[in-house]
Scaffold this motif. Sequence first.
Motif, short mmCIF file in Angstrom:
data_model
loop_
_atom_site.label_atom_id
_atom_site.label_comp_id
_atom_site.label_asym_id
_atom_site.label_seq_id
_atom_site.Cartn_x
_atom_site.Cartn_y
_atom_site.Cartn_z
N ASP A 69 0.82 -1.22 0.00
CA ASP A 69 0.00 0.00 0.00
C ASP A 69 0.85 1.26 0.00
OD1 ASP A 69 -2.24 1.58 0.05
OD2 ASP A 69 -2.67 1.27 2.18
N LEU A 70 1.48 1.54 -1.13
CA LEU A 70 2.32 2.73 -1.27
C LEU A 70 1.64 3.77 -2.17
CD1 LEU A 70 5.72 0.93 -1.86
CD2 LEU A 70 5.11 2.25 0.17
N ARG A 71 1.85 5.02 -1.84
CA ARG A 71 1.32 6.12 -2.66
C ARG A 71 2.38 7.21 -2.72
NH1 ARG A 71 -1.56 10.98 -2.04
NH2 ARG A 71 -3.15 11.36 -3.65
N PHE A 72 2.87 7.47 -3.94
CA PHE A 72 3.90 8.49 -4.14
C PHE A 72 3.35 9.63 -4.99
CE2 PHE A 72 6.45 4.40 -4.21
CZ PHE A 72 6.85 4.49 -2.89
N GLN A 73 3.93 10.81 -4.82
CA GLN A 73 3.66 11.95 -5.68
C GLN A 73 4.98 12.37 -6.32
OE1 GLN A 73 1.80 14.75 -2.99
NE2 GLN A 73 -0.22 13.89 -3.30
N VAL A 74 5.06 12.22 -7.64
CA VAL A 74 6.30 12.48 -8.37
C VAL A 74 6.00 13.46 -9.50
CG1 VAL A 74 8.25 11.47 -9.59
CG2 VAL A 74 7.05 10.13 -7.84
N ASP A 75 6.50 14.67 -9.39
CA ASP A 75 6.31 15.69 -10.42
C ASP A 75 4.84 15.85 -10.81
OD1 ASP A 75 9.02 16.02 -10.37
OD2 ASP A 75 9.42 14.88 -12.20
N GLY A 76 3.98 15.89 -9.82
CA GLY A 76 2.55 16.09 -10.07
C GLY A 76 1.78 14.82 -10.41
N GLU A 77 2.47 13.70 -10.57
CA GLU A 77 1.80 12.44 -10.85
C GLU A 77 1.66 11.63 -9.57
OE1 GLU A 77 2.60 10.20 -14.59
OE2 GLU A 77 4.34 11.52 -14.73
N VAL A 78 0.50 10.99 -9.42
CA VAL A 78 0.25 10.14 -8.26
C VAL A 78 0.46 8.69 -8.66
CG1 VAL A 78 -1.43 9.37 -6.56
CG2 VAL A 78 -1.34 11.78 -7.21
#
Length: 327
Positions: A69-78
């Motif tokens: 259950d991971l959730r990342f935010q990378v350069d505006g992308e989820v």
Amino acid sequence: MLIKSADDKSKRLALLEDLQKSPLLDRRQRDWLRDEQFRLKRGIAGERDAAHFLDNYLRDDPDRMLLHDLRFQVDGEVVQIDHLIITRSLYVYLLETKNFNGNLRINEHGEFSVEYSGERVFGIPSPLEQSRRHEGPLRKLFERLEICGRNGGAPQIEHCVLVSPSSLTHRPPAKAFDTSNVIKADGFRAWHEKFQQNTTFTPGRFVGALMNIRGADTIEEFARKLVRQHRPSDLLALPEFMKPRVEVGAAVPPTVAPRREPVAPVQAPVPSLAADVAPQDAAPERRKLICATCGAKISFAEGKFCWNNEKRFGGLQYCREHQAAGR
């Protein structure tokens, strides 16, 4: 080794259930709440069942790190990942969990559909493509966190889809479309062992893995770096159309000045409920989930509705009965 378990989503479920009790919902809002609750429950159940099999296989393995259950935010992308495994040879497995009531069908074009009882068939987005879309942003994150092999090589990413052990999967011929990475959740161990064996005996992959190999302490630190980048979703967030609305024509309570002592011995008028509380005193009351009329304890949803309509309720909060009765 188990590094991260799934986030607790019980608050989200409680909110969806509580909101459905409101008499102020329209049909679209009620349908959305019901569907969202059903989808969330099925998702939690599928991820929990898959995690059970993965934990039994990898929980005590020092050479493989397991994160749920991971959730990342990378350069505006989820980027949302159900399960991630990282190994000493810098193989990263992204596992997408799907929990269907019906049977899964995959055709020779890689198109996915679900067949329910009564021969009802519904097309669904490809979970493999969904997982592959995560790869680009994830590689950016790996680079920024310096998650790489000994020689600076990037991790090798593999994508898998885990489905319920009780689901039937209808597959096309392997030559038409390879579905070997669509696996029943209880069969991941066998799939992974076979994959490792095939990798070991493929010269190119074996040399690449050997050049990337890292120590157990290093990959554990890589895994903990990823956990520190985890950004949980807001469990209380709702779409715009679900926000409470003031009905057209609803009476808005007048602004009442703070009560003052009379300057002459004349009988003062009986103040209204809103006048009993000066503006500076209303703020603490606003966060107490107590109906200002009957004194009964109210739900968070009832209180939130009143807070979002401060002008209508004079900065106080009321139960549904007294909201509808205009307090």
